[in-house]
Design an enzyme around this catalytic site. Sequence first.
Site, PDB file in Angstrom:
ATOM      1  N   ARG A   1       1.165  -1.552   0.065  1.00  0.00           N
ATOM      2  CA  ARG A   1      -0.048  -0.440   0.093  1.00  0.00           C
ATOM      3  C   ARG A   1       0.736   1.463   0.060  1.00  0.00           C
ATOM      4  NH1 ARG A   1      -3.144   1.623  -2.998  1.00  0.00           N
ATOM      5  NH2 ARG A   1      -4.362  -0.076  -2.059  1.00  0.00           N
TER       6      ARG A   1
ATOM      7  N   ASP B   1      -0.647  38.498 -15.269  1.00  0.00           N
ATOM      8  CA  ASP B   1      -1.874  37.712 -13.717  1.00  0.00           C
ATOM      9  C   ASP B   1      -3.150  38.609 -14.042  1.00  0.00           C
ATOM     10  OD1 ASP B   1      -3.044  36.494 -12.171  1.00  0.00           O
ATOM     11  OD2 ASP B   1      -2.866  37.950 -10.217  1.00  0.00           O
TER      12      ASP B   1
ATOM     13  N   GLU C   1       5.423  39.950 -10.524  1.00  0.00           N
ATOM     14  CA  GLU C   1       3.582  39.929 -10.763  1.00  0.00           C
ATOM     15  C   GLU C   1       3.356  40.959 -10.907  1.00  0.00           C
ATOM     16  OE1 GLU C   1       0.034  36.774  -9.808  1.00  0.00           O
ATOM     17  OE2 GLU C   1       0.160  38.668  -8.330  1.00  0.00           O
TER      18      GLU C   1
ATOM     19  N   LYS D   1       4.554  39.575  -5.612  1.00  0.00           N
ATOM     20  CA  LYS D   1       3.464  39.598  -6.195  1.00  0.00           C
ATOM     21  C   LYS D   1       2.888  41.144  -4.766  1.00  0.00           C
ATOM     22  CE  LYS D   1       1.852  35.711  -6.878  1.00  0.00           C
ATOM     23  NZ  LYS D   1       1.187  34.257  -6.094  1.00  0.00           N
TER      24      LYS D   1
ATOM     25  N   LYS E   1       1.443  24.904  -5.455  1.00  0.00           N
ATOM     26  CA  LYS E   1       0.048  24.522  -4.981  1.00  0.00           C
ATOM     27  C   LYS E   1       0.291  23.275  -5.065  1.00  0.00           C
ATOM     28  CE  LYS E   1      -2.021  28.744  -6.770  1.00  0.00           C
ATOM     29  NZ  LYS E   1      -2.845  28.837  -7.471  1.00  0.00           N
TER      30      LYS E   1
END
Length: 284
Positions: free
Chosen positions: A107, A224, A203, A174, A142
């Site tokens: 597993r 962006d 950004e 940013k 992410k």
Amino acid sequence: MKLLPVSYADRLRSHIDATVAFALQEDLDDIGDVTAELIPAEQMATARIQVKENAVFCGRPWVEAVFAQLDRSVSIDWRHEDGDNVRADTTICVLQGPARSLLTGERTAINFIQTLSGTATVARQYADAAAPQGLIVLDTRKTIPGLRLAQKYAVYAGGCENHRLGLYDTYLIKENHIAAAGSITRAIEKARELRTTQLIIVEVESYEEFREALTAGADRIMLDELPEPDLARVHADTTEIPLESSGSFDLERLQDARSRYVSVGALTKHVRAIDFSMRLEQRD
């Protein structure tokens, strides 16, 4: 292990050992596999890991680490490498060794390859879609906590490329950084003052911010969700600076990107595990 950028190949090896050790401890605690104890310790077996749907395989080093940490007497005959396109019902590898060890590691090994193959499969879809336009698709931060390097490896195996690995290796200035620093120019000046070799990405959300970042000496500018009039002005400018498109880009919207780079959170965020199974074939 698939050939990786030198920047984190060594870091990844340590990451594999650590994440596998944690996963095994999570499964075994300090007691062990009580069900496997039902099988005689001397019983040997052969097992196959098969993929049950079309996919891009990824995760071989994690499988190897699982059985190396459990029982070095287990041998693995690999039929596929990371990055291979595999069809449903394909055998990925054949394992031989003590039945207890094969069952105990089953597993944990499959948990790694189902997630990493899912990531690599999505990355291959984006890489294939981007190829006609010559776009370079990048991942983001992410990722699944604790598995960032693993997922970024899978993105690379699938044919896309990595953005920064973390907060430590690249400046990504940013909106909130700009507000706190006072301006794009001040943020870039401070970055150059602190570290002269780190890549600086800024950004921007308007043509005016783009011009400021360009003038201040950014290494790459991330666009962006710029309004179309501003986007048209950006691309009308003649400049050698690399541009990166960011925002809600998916497979359908990739064709709208006009920059060299496109960063896509879905490579690692919207991942569905690929179905694998392991079956024992015989008893000795």
